[in-house]
Design an enzyme around this catalytic site. Structure first.
Site, PDB file in Angstrom:
ATOM      1  N   GLY A  13       0.776  -1.234   0.000  1.00 33.98           N
ATOM      2  CA  GLY A  13       0.000   0.000   0.000  1.00 33.98           C
ATOM      3  C   GLY A  13       0.806   1.280   0.000  1.00 33.98           C
ATOM      4  N   ILE A  14       2.045   1.221  -0.474  1.00 35.66           N
ATOM      5  CA  ILE A  14       2.876   2.434  -0.443  1.00 35.66           C
ATOM      6  C   ILE A  14       2.886   3.183  -1.770  1.00 35.66           C
ATOM      7  CG2 ILE A  14       4.386   1.511   1.350  1.00 35.66           C
ATOM      8  CD1 ILE A  14       6.489   1.035  -0.796  1.00 35.66           C
ATOM      9  N   GLY A  15       2.312   2.579  -2.810  1.00 30.08           N
ATOM     10  CA  GLY A  15       2.262   3.269  -4.093  1.00 30.08           C
ATOM     11  C   GLY A  15       3.062   2.614  -5.201  1.00 30.08           C
ATOM     12  N   LYS A  33       2.395  -8.347 -13.588  1.00 27.52           N
ATOM     13  CA  LYS A  33       2.188  -8.594 -12.157  1.00 27.52           C
ATOM     14  C   LYS A  33       2.072 -10.106 -12.000  1.00 27.52           C
ATOM     15  CE  LYS A  33       0.582  -7.236  -7.926  1.00 27.52           C
ATOM     16  NZ  LYS A  33       1.025  -6.133  -7.067  1.00 27.52           N
ATOM     17  N   SER A  37      -3.423 -10.720  -5.778  1.00 21.04           N
ATOM     18  CA  SER A  37      -4.263 -11.173  -4.664  1.00 21.04           C
ATOM     19  C   SER A  37      -5.419 -10.198  -4.490  1.00 21.04           C
ATOM     20  CB  SER A  37      -3.441 -11.256  -3.376  1.00 21.04           C
ATOM     21  OG  SER A  37      -2.398 -12.199  -3.490  1.00 21.04           O
ATOM     22  N   GLY A 101       6.122  -6.703  -7.881  1.00 19.53           N
ATOM     23  CA  GLY A 101       5.850  -7.692  -6.850  1.00 19.53           C
ATOM     24  C   GLY A 101       4.549  -7.393  -6.127  1.00 19.53           C
ATOM     25  N   ALA A 102       4.177  -8.288  -5.219  1.00 19.01           N
ATOM     26  CA  ALA A 102       2.964  -8.111  -4.416  1.00 19.01           C
ATOM     27  C   ALA A 102       3.364  -7.786  -2.986  1.00 19.01           C
ATOM     28  CB  ALA A 102       2.114  -9.379  -4.449  1.00 19.01           C
ATOM     29  N   PRO A 184       5.443  12.528  -5.521  1.00 21.29           N
ATOM     30  CA  PRO A 184       4.554  13.082  -4.495  1.00 21.29           C
ATOM     31  C   PRO A 184       3.153  12.493  -4.590  1.00 21.29           C
ATOM     32  CG  PRO A 184       4.852  14.659  -6.273  1.00 21.29           C
ATOM     33  CD  PRO A 184       5.772  13.509  -6.572  1.00 21.29           C
ATOM     34  N   LEU A 186      -0.612  12.672  -5.203  1.00 21.22           N
ATOM     35  CA  LEU A 186      -1.327  13.547  -6.126  1.00 21.22           C
ATOM     36  C   LEU A 186      -2.822  13.516  -5.838  1.00 21.22           C
ATOM     37  CD1 LEU A 186       0.518  12.484  -9.401  1.00 21.22           C
ATOM     38  CD2 LEU A 186       0.922  14.558  -8.067  1.00 21.22           C
TER      39      LEU A 186
END
Length: 212
Positions: A13-15, A33, A37, A101-102, A184, A186
């Site tokens: 979840g970091i982008g 990908k 999941s 990656g996942a 950044p 957005l």
């Protein structure tokens, strides 16, 4: 040989997916990908297709499509299957290839294999996506140690979030790693805004022509 790059991260979840979309657009790359999941919402491949404005031919099918949005090993178990890393072969493409990656670097694929172990076999240069927020120094340096202990080639770190000059400089110095840039956050994310932001904050020459 065309560019082949892995995009991994310090956490989920970091982008990574938004960064991957920006990178695919900038390089005109194909996106893959290997493990998805969670299928109820927009998948990462669908997000990249939309944000990179990529044709269907540039979005390769996932090797594993799992129903539950969870760690791949658990999601596979809930689906009654086991991910077999030995069956995941890097697709041959005539264009640059971006592999995402996942979750984080050390997310398990099954009871024995982590994503990092698969990256170690592939030996493709990897971009580590990291937050710029509090706590990221520890997470990022630990991830870099894990990559180097497995001889995964590290292209550099791509920061995501609000600017934190001291944190980014400290990671680059102590981690002995290239600081690729910072994407950044957005508001009202659109393909145009993303492409413009990536072009302003990264140098395409750092990514182009990288091959293994």
């Amino acid at each position: 040989m065309n560019s082949r790059l892995i995009v991994t991260g310090t956490d989920t979840g970091i982008g990574k997916t938004v960064f991957s979309a920006a990178l695919c657009h900038a390089l005109g790359a194909v996106y893959w990908k290997p493990v998805q999941s969670g299928l109820e919402e927009e998948t990462d491949s669908e997000i990249v297709a939309r944000l990179a404005q990529a044709s269907p031919q540039r979005i390769l099918p996932e090797a594993w499509r799992l129903n539950t949005p969870a760690s791949p090993h658990l999601s596979a178990r809930l689906d009654g299957v086991e991910i077999r890393p030995e069956e995941m072969h890097i697709p041959a493409t005539s264009l640059p290839l971006v592999i995402e990656g996942a979750g984080g670097l050390l997310v398990p694929l099954n009871d024995k294999t982590l994503f990092a172990d698969l990256f170690a076999i592939w030996r493709i240069p990897a971009i580590l996506c990291a937050r710029a927020a509090l706590g990221t120094i520890n997470h990022t340096l630990l991830s870099l140690e894990a990559m180097r202990s497995r001889d995964i080639p590290v292209l550099g770190v791509a920061f995501i979030g609000e600017a934190n000059e001291d944190t980014e400089t400290t990671i680059a110095h102590l981690g002995r790693v290239k600081r690729l840039g910072r994407l950044p956050l957005l508001d009202d994310l659109s393909p145009e805004k993303l492409h413009h932001s990536f072009a302003r904050n990264f140098h395409i020459d750092d990514f182009a022509g990288v091959a293994r």
